[in-house]
Design a protein around this motif. Structure first.
Motif, short mmCIF file in Angstrom:
data_model
loop_
_atom_site.label_atom_id
_atom_site.label_comp_id
_atom_site.label_asym_id
_atom_site.label_seq_id
_atom_site.Cartn_x
_atom_site.Cartn_y
_atom_site.Cartn_z
N TYR A 196 -15.50 -29.99 -20.86
CA TYR A 196 -15.90 -30.75 -19.68
C TYR A 196 -15.45 -32.20 -19.83
O TYR A 196 -15.71 -32.85 -20.84
CB TYR A 196 -17.42 -30.70 -19.50
CG TYR A 196 -17.97 -29.30 -19.42
CD1 TYR A 196 -17.88 -28.57 -18.22
CD2 TYR A 196 -18.56 -28.69 -20.52
CE1 TYR A 196 -18.37 -27.28 -18.14
CE2 TYR A 196 -19.05 -27.39 -20.44
CZ TYR A 196 -18.95 -26.69 -19.25
OH TYR A 196 -19.43 -25.41 -19.17
N LEU A 197 -14.77 -32.69 -18.80
CA LEU A 197 -14.25 -34.06 -18.79
C LEU A 197 -14.99 -34.86 -17.72
O LEU A 197 -15.16 -34.39 -16.59
CB LEU A 197 -12.76 -34.05 -18.49
CG LEU A 197 -12.05 -35.41 -18.44
CD1 LEU A 197 -12.04 -36.07 -19.82
CD2 LEU A 197 -10.62 -35.24 -17.92
N PHE A 198 -15.41 -36.07 -18.07
CA PHE A 198 -16.14 -36.90 -17.10
C PHE A 198 -16.02 -38.36 -17.48
O PHE A 198 -15.67 -38.70 -18.62
CB PHE A 198 -17.62 -36.48 -17.02
CG PHE A 198 -18.34 -36.48 -18.35
CD1 PHE A 198 -19.06 -37.59 -18.77
CD2 PHE A 198 -18.30 -35.37 -19.18
CE1 PHE A 198 -19.73 -37.60 -19.98
CE2 PHE A 198 -18.97 -35.36 -20.40
CZ PHE A 198 -19.68 -36.48 -20.81
N PHE A 199 -16.30 -39.24 -16.51
CA PHE A 199 -16.36 -40.66 -16.80
C PHE A 199 -17.65 -40.94 -17.56
O PHE A 199 -18.73 -40.55 -17.12
CB PHE A 199 -16.33 -41.49 -15.51
CG PHE A 199 -14.97 -41.59 -14.88
CD1 PHE A 199 -13.92 -42.24 -15.53
CD2 PHE A 199 -14.72 -41.03 -13.63
CE1 PHE A 199 -12.67 -42.33 -14.96
CE2 PHE A 199 -13.47 -41.12 -13.04
CZ PHE A 199 -12.45 -41.77 -13.71
N THR A 200 -17.53 -41.61 -18.68
CA THR A 200 -18.69 -41.93 -19.50
C THR A 200 -19.74 -42.64 -18.66
O THR A 200 -19.44 -43.60 -17.95
CB THR A 200 -18.28 -42.84 -20.67
OG1 THR A 200 -17.16 -42.25 -21.35
CG2 THR A 200 -19.43 -43.03 -21.65
N TYR A 201 -20.98 -42.15 -18.75
CA TYR A 201 -22.02 -42.75 -17.92
C TYR A 201 -22.53 -44.04 -18.55
O TYR A 201 -22.34 -44.32 -19.73
CB TYR A 201 -23.18 -41.77 -17.69
CG TYR A 201 -23.72 -41.11 -18.93
CD1 TYR A 201 -24.59 -41.76 -19.78
CD2 TYR A 201 -23.34 -39.80 -19.26
CE1 TYR A 201 -25.09 -41.15 -20.91
CE2 TYR A 201 -23.81 -39.18 -20.40
CZ TYR A 201 -24.70 -39.86 -21.22
OH TYR A 201 -25.18 -39.25 -22.34
N ALA A 204 -11.22 -47.46 -17.24
CA ALA A 204 -12.50 -46.78 -17.14
C ALA A 204 -12.59 -45.84 -18.34
O ALA A 204 -11.59 -45.27 -18.78
CB ALA A 204 -12.59 -45.98 -15.84
N HIS A 205 -13.79 -45.70 -18.90
CA HIS A 205 -13.98 -44.90 -20.11
C HIS A 205 -14.26 -43.44 -19.77
O HIS A 205 -14.99 -43.14 -18.82
CB HIS A 205 -15.11 -45.48 -20.94
CG HIS A 205 -14.84 -46.86 -21.44
ND1 HIS A 205 -14.09 -47.10 -22.58
CD2 HIS A 205 -15.16 -48.08 -20.95
CE1 HIS A 205 -13.99 -48.39 -22.78
NE2 HIS A 205 -14.64 -49.01 -21.80
N LEU A 206 -13.67 -42.55 -20.56
CA LEU A 206 -13.81 -41.11 -20.37
C LEU A 206 -14.47 -40.46 -21.58
O LEU A 206 -14.33 -40.94 -22.71
CB LEU A 206 -12.44 -40.48 -20.16
CG LEU A 206 -11.72 -40.76 -18.84
CD1 LEU A 206 -10.27 -40.33 -18.97
CD2 LEU A 206 -12.39 -40.06 -17.70
N SER A 207 -15.17 -39.37 -21.33
CA SER A 207 -15.76 -38.57 -22.40
C SER A 207 -15.38 -37.12 -22.23
O SER A 207 -15.23 -36.63 -21.10
CB SER A 207 -17.29 -38.70 -22.40
OG SER A 207 -17.70 -40.00 -22.74
N LEU A 208 -15.22 -36.43 -23.35
CA LEU A 208 -14.92 -35.00 -23.35
C LEU A 208 -16.04 -34.28 -24.07
O LEU A 208 -16.37 -34.59 -25.22
CB LEU A 208 -13.59 -34.74 -24.07
CG LEU A 208 -13.18 -33.27 -24.22
CD1 LEU A 208 -12.83 -32.67 -22.85
CD2 LEU A 208 -12.00 -33.14 -25.19
N LEU A 210 -9.53 -36.38 -29.67
CA LEU A 210 -10.51 -37.40 -29.29
C LEU A 210 -11.65 -36.81 -28.47
O LEU A 210 -11.46 -35.87 -27.71
CB LEU A 210 -9.84 -38.51 -28.47
CG LEU A 210 -8.72 -39.29 -29.15
CD1 LEU A 210 -8.17 -40.35 -28.21
CD2 LEU A 210 -9.21 -39.93 -30.44
N ALA A 211 -12.83 -37.40 -28.62
CA ALA A 211 -13.97 -37.06 -27.78
C ALA A 211 -14.17 -38.12 -26.70
O ALA A 211 -14.87 -37.89 -25.72
CB ALA A 211 -15.24 -36.92 -28.62
N GLU A 212 -13.56 -39.29 -26.91
CA GLU A 212 -13.63 -40.39 -25.93
C GLU A 212 -12.25 -41.02 -25.80
O GLU A 212 -11.51 -41.12 -26.78
CB GLU A 212 -14.64 -41.45 -26.36
CG GLU A 212 -16.08 -40.95 -26.43
CD GLU A 212 -17.04 -42.02 -26.85
OE1 GLU A 212 -16.58 -43.06 -27.38
OE2 GLU A 212 -18.27 -41.85 -26.65
#
Length: 242
Positions: free
Chosen positions: A36-41, A68-72, A111-113
């Motif tokens: 799941y990929l999303f913008f870090t909250y 913008a920062h992303l998280s996986l 990477l996770a971020e």
């Protein structure tokens, strides 16, 4: 060793559902091999918000890279993977092509971020840039875009300065009355250096710097650059002591 391994598995299984539940009001299946990929909250668990201020972040250029920062969530890939992004038009005040440019992103291997970079542009007239962008993740072959509420991020792009605390010090008296445009041109004269304080200068040294700044601005003015007037209709540079 077996007991430690069993404990690690139990801990993982207990943490995964808690993480998924806490990071979104949307329902996401317990981890089952999907990514799941999303913008870090944000710290408040809300949609990520970023500011990009040309005056301080990129004072000498007409275009720059905002982020913008992303998280996986899932398994970091052995190779980088691509994803597409866009904007939500109804929640974006800037004009694509004129104020910003959006392109595909690449999430780094292992990477996770990671960070998504995109191009933002400033208005020709100093201090006039001010627009918002709502970024949205559109898709990726490697990961699903979830949680849905974190598929977006809000970016505010502007060009604004504030009077620095040192401007009122006697050592800076020759600069004359503060104005945003005067400070902005001073930053340009300083090649983008933002002075947090004047500790590196003696009074004589800063007086010389101000005198050189005035002479430099007068030359620019004569060449048709930084032609700004104060409220009385006088050239702004004339309020700086020789």
């Amino acid at each position: 060793m077996k007991n430690m391994h069993r404990f690690a598995i139990l801990l993982f299984l207990s943490v995964v559902p808690a993480f998924l539940f806490s990071c979104s009001r949307e329902e996401i299946p317990v981890y089952s091999g999907k990514n799941y990929l999303f913008f870090t909250y944000g710290d408040d668990r809300g949609v990520q918000k970023q500011d990009f201020n040309f005056a301080y972040d990129a004072p000498l250029v007409r275009s720059a890279q905002a982020k913008a920062h992303l998280s996986l969530w899932g398994m970091p890939g052995e190779n980088a993977f691509e994803y597409s992004a866009g904007v939500v038009d109804s929640l974006t005040s800037g004009c694509e092509g004129t104020d910003f440019e959006i392109s595909e992103g690449s999430f780094g291997a292992g990477l996770a971020e990671d960070v998504y970079y995109f191009t933002v542009k400033r208005n020709e007239e100093l201090l006039k840039t001010d627009f918002t962008i709502r970024l949205v993740l559109k898709g990726s072959e490697y990961a699903e875009i979830e949680p849905f509420e974190y598929s977006v991020a809000d970016i505010h792009v502007y060009d604004k300065v504030e009077e620095p605390s040192w401007w009122k010090l006697s050592i800076a008296g020759r600069l004359g009355p503060y104005s945003d445009i005067k400070y902005r041109v001073f930053i340009i004269y300083m090649n983008g250096k933002i002075l947090e304080n004047l500790d590196d200068y003696t009074g004589i040294e800063f007086d010389a710097l101000i005198a050189d700044f005035r002479s430099w601005w007068k030359e620019k003015w004569d060449d048709g650059e930084f032609v700004y007037y104060d409220d009385s209709g006088n050239p702004v540079y004339e309020s700086i002591s020789k």
